[in-house]
Design a protein around this motif. Structure first.
Motif, mmCIF file in Angstrom:
data_model
loop_
_atom_site.group_PDB
_atom_site.id
_atom_site.type_symbol
_atom_site.label_atom_id
_atom_site.label_comp_id
_atom_site.label_asym_id
_atom_site.label_seq_id
_atom_site.Cartn_x
_atom_site.Cartn_y
_atom_site.Cartn_z
ATOM 1 N N ALA A 4 0.327 56.982 -17.434
ATOM 2 C CA ALA A 4 1.556 57.337 -16.713
ATOM 3 C C ALA A 4 2.070 56.183 -15.861
ATOM 4 O O ALA A 4 3.238 56.165 -15.476
ATOM 5 N N ASN A 5 1.201 55.229 -15.557
ATOM 6 C CA ASN A 5 1.577 54.044 -14.760
ATOM 7 C C ASN A 5 1.321 52.780 -15.584
ATOM 8 O O ASN A 5 0.745 51.806 -15.096
ATOM 9 N N LYS A 6 1.769 52.815 -16.832
ATOM 10 C CA LYS A 6 1.425 51.758 -17.781
ATOM 11 C C LYS A 6 1.930 50.382 -17.337
ATOM 12 O O LYS A 6 1.210 49.372 -17.464
ATOM 13 N N SER A 7 3.133 50.306 -16.809
ATOM 14 C CA SER A 7 3.682 49.005 -16.420
ATOM 15 C C SER A 7 2.878 48.377 -15.286
ATOM 16 O O SER A 7 2.567 47.175 -15.317
ATOM 17 N N ALA A 8 2.518 49.177 -14.293
ATOM 18 C CA ALA A 8 1.707 48.663 -13.192
ATOM 19 C C ALA A 8 0.319 48.272 -13.682
ATOM 20 O O ALA A 8 -0.236 47.251 -13.256
ATOM 21 N N ALA A 9 -0.244 49.080 -14.603
ATOM 22 C CA ALA A 9 -1.559 48.765 -15.160
ATOM 23 C C ALA A 9 -1.526 47.439 -15.923
ATOM 24 O O ALA A 9 -2.447 46.623 -15.818
ATOM 25 N N LEU A 10 -0.453 47.219 -16.683
ATOM 26 C CA LEU A 10 -0.319 45.957 -17.416
ATOM 27 C C LEU A 10 -0.098 44.789 -16.460
ATOM 28 O O LEU A 10 -0.682 43.707 -16.645
ATOM 29 N N GLY A 11 0.731 45.001 -15.449
ATOM 30 C CA GLY A 11 0.978 43.931 -14.483
ATOM 31 C C GLY A 11 -0.284 43.517 -13.763
ATOM 32 O O GLY A 11 -0.471 42.338 -13.436
ATOM 33 N N PHE A 12 -1.172 44.469 -13.528
ATOM 34 C CA PHE A 12 -2.436 44.145 -12.881
ATOM 35 C C PHE A 12 -3.414 43.490 -13.854
ATOM 36 O O PHE A 12 -4.039 42.481 -13.552
ATOM 37 N N GLY A 13 -3.540 44.080 -15.052
ATOM 38 C CA GLY A 13 -4.593 43.648 -15.961
ATOM 39 C C GLY A 13 -4.309 42.409 -16.773
ATOM 40 O O GLY A 13 -5.222 41.609 -17.018
ATOM 41 N N VAL A 14 -3.067 42.205 -17.205
ATOM 42 C CA VAL A 14 -2.776 41.069 -18.084
ATOM 43 C C VAL A 14 -3.044 39.720 -17.401
ATOM 44 O O VAL A 14 -3.706 38.852 -17.986
ATOM 45 N N PRO A 15 -2.571 39.476 -16.161
ATOM 46 C CA PRO A 15 -2.895 38.195 -15.525
ATOM 47 C C PRO A 15 -4.397 37.985 -15.347
ATOM 48 O O PRO A 15 -4.894 36.858 -15.491
ATOM 49 N N ILE A 16 -5.120 39.068 -15.036
ATOM 50 C CA ILE A 16 -6.569 38.944 -14.876
ATOM 51 C C ILE A 16 -7.214 38.611 -16.218
ATOM 52 O O ILE A 16 -8.119 37.769 -16.293
ATOM 53 N N PHE A 17 -6.746 39.257 -17.291
ATOM 54 C CA PHE A 17 -7.271 38.944 -18.626
ATOM 55 C C PHE A 17 -7.070 37.470 -18.956
ATOM 56 O O PHE A 17 -7.985 36.803 -19.476
ATOM 57 N N LEU A 18 -5.897 36.946 -18.653
ATOM 58 C CA LEU A 18 -5.628 35.528 -18.929
ATOM 59 C C LEU A 18 -6.537 34.631 -18.100
ATOM 60 O O LEU A 18 -7.037 33.613 -18.592
ATOM 61 N N LEU A 19 -6.770 35.006 -16.847
ATOM 62 C CA LEU A 19 -7.685 34.235 -16.007
ATOM 63 C C LEU A 19 -9.107 34.301 -16.543
ATOM 64 O O LEU A 19 -9.840 33.311 -16.527
ATOM 65 N N PHE A 20 -9.488 35.480 -17.033
ATOM 66 C CA PHE A 20 -10.854 35.673 -17.518
ATOM 67 C C PHE A 20 -11.128 34.928 -18.819
ATOM 68 O O PHE A 20 -12.280 34.839 -19.247
ATOM 69 N N LEU A 21 -10.088 34.401 -19.465
ATOM 70 C CA LEU A 21 -10.295 33.569 -20.641
ATOM 71 C C LEU A 21 -10.988 32.258 -20.278
ATOM 72 O O LEU A 21 -11.597 31.620 -21.135
ATOM 73 N N VAL A 22 -10.894 31.867 -19.018
ATOM 74 C CA VAL A 22 -11.576 30.662 -18.521
ATOM 75 C C VAL A 22 -12.875 31.116 -17.855
ATOM 76 O O VAL A 22 -12.826 31.791 -16.819
ATOM 77 N N PRO A 23 -14.047 30.795 -18.430
ATOM 78 C CA PRO A 23 -15.310 31.386 -17.975
ATOM 79 C C PRO A 23 -15.571 31.272 -16.480
ATOM 80 O O PRO A 23 -15.861 32.274 -15.828
ATOM 81 N N PHE A 24 -15.490 30.076 -15.908
ATOM 82 C CA PHE A 24 -15.841 29.916 -14.497
ATOM 83 C C PHE A 24 -14.790 30.562 -13.589
ATOM 84 O O PHE A 24 -15.120 31.058 -12.509
ATOM 85 N N VAL A 25 -13.556 30.581 -14.038
ATOM 86 C CA VAL A 25 -12.516 31.274 -13.278
ATOM 87 C C VAL A 25 -12.805 32.771 -13.251
ATOM 88 O O VAL A 25 -12.595 33.447 -12.240
ATOM 89 N N ALA A 26 -13.325 33.300 -14.358
ATOM 90 C CA ALA A 26 -13.675 34.720 -14.421
ATOM 91 C C ALA A 26 -14.714 35.067 -13.365
ATOM 92 O O ALA A 26 -14.643 36.120 -12.715
ATOM 93 N N VAL A 27 -15.686 34.201 -13.174
ATOM 94 C CA VAL A 27 -16.723 34.440 -12.167
ATOM 95 C C VAL A 27 -16.112 34.466 -10.773
ATOM 96 O O VAL A 27 -16.373 35.368 -9.964
ATOM 97 N N ILE A 28 -15.272 33.484 -10.480
ATOM 98 C CA ILE A 28 -14.680 33.369 -9.145
ATOM 99 C C ILE A 28 -13.713 34.514 -8.872
ATOM 100 O O ILE A 28 -13.626 35.025 -7.750
ATOM 101 N N ALA A 29 -12.984 34.945 -9.913
ATOM 102 C CA ALA A 29 -11.932 35.950 -9.722
ATOM 103 C C ALA A 29 -12.442 37.380 -9.729
ATOM 104 O O ALA A 29 -11.714 38.288 -9.335
ATOM 105 N N MET A 30 -13.677 37.607 -10.150
ATOM 106 C CA MET A 30 -14.162 38.974 -10.309
ATOM 107 C C MET A 30 -14.125 39.776 -8.999
ATOM 108 O O MET A 30 -13.649 40.921 -8.987
#
Length: 244
Positions: A199-225
């Protein structure tokens, strides 16, 4: 226009989570350890996969023994196996990190989003349910990701449209994973959590997509978790289930 505003708001919650983690350095350091352990596990697993990829390709392609170009074909299969393992590692990094760090992130989420009327459960009671939910979520991710992987070989579309769709799918389910802690503390079952996020798909995408892109970089994923967990708690409190 509203969808765009909701998407931007979702991005803002991750930024707020990063700000919270920066202001609470002890909690940020506290949340790094599980992500670091998960990273080491995946690095070792990918090294083993990479060194044995050709052997796996031979096992998977016995029909190619008589082909004149079998070696080149098996190299391509070995590369595909490794890339598949790498993709699976990216897709499951959050689930494994949350499973390893269940007691860490429970406390971090509670610090960001205190609920005075909620009795916190011991981590060993909530861990089996969390693992089960993560496996269900992973099943949904693979249901979308496997077809998208093969569609990626289609010329033009596979290099333009499919990566965008794949990023959106991965970002949405990443939000599913990260918001689980805060929603579970509100007594919301898995079906209810999915319904709220759809029901809140746009907000869910806005939150998750940038994090997914960050998590593509291994060490950034650790720092951003830790920032991602904090941002998810803020997202749930302010937007997804404020009155639950």
């Amino acid at each position: 226009m509203r969808s765009l505003r909701d998407f931007v708001a979702g991005v803002g919650f991750f930024a707020q989570g990063a700000g919270w983690a920066a202001r609470h350095g002890r909690w940020w350091a506290f949340g790094l350890l599980p992500a670091l352990i998960a990273l080491v596990v995946y690095v070792v697993a990918l090294i083993l996969l990479g060194t044995n990829a050709l052997d796996l390709a031979r096992v998977l392609t016995p029909f190619a023994d008589t082909w004149g170009w079998r070696d080149a074909f098996r190299v391509l299969i070995g590369i595909a196996v490794f890339l598949g393992g790498l993709g699976l590692a990216v897709l499951t990094f959050t689930a494994l990190t949350l499973a390893i760090g269940e007691p860490f992130y429970e406390k971090l989420s509670a610090a960001v989003d205190p609920l005075p009327d909620v009795e916190e459960q011991p981590w060993w009671r909530s861990l089996p349910r969390s693992i089960k939910d993560s496996l269900v979520t992973l099943g949904y991710v693979l249901l979308f990701s496997v077809p998208l992987f093969f569609l990626g070989f289609i010329p033009v579309i596979g290099q333009t449209v499919i990566p965008v769709i794949g990023g959106a799918v991965s970002g949405f389910f990443l939000t599913v994973e990260l918001t689980t802690l805060a929603m579970e503390r509100r007594g919301l079952a898995r079906k209810e959590r999915f319904a709220i996020l759809r029901a809140n798909k746009s907000a869910a995408l806005g939150f998750g997509v940038p994090i997914f892109l960050l998590f593509l970089v291994p060490f950034v994923a650790v720092i951003a978790m830790p920032a991602a967990v904090a941002g998810a708690a803020l997202l749930v409190r302010a937007r997804l289930a404020p009155s639950s």
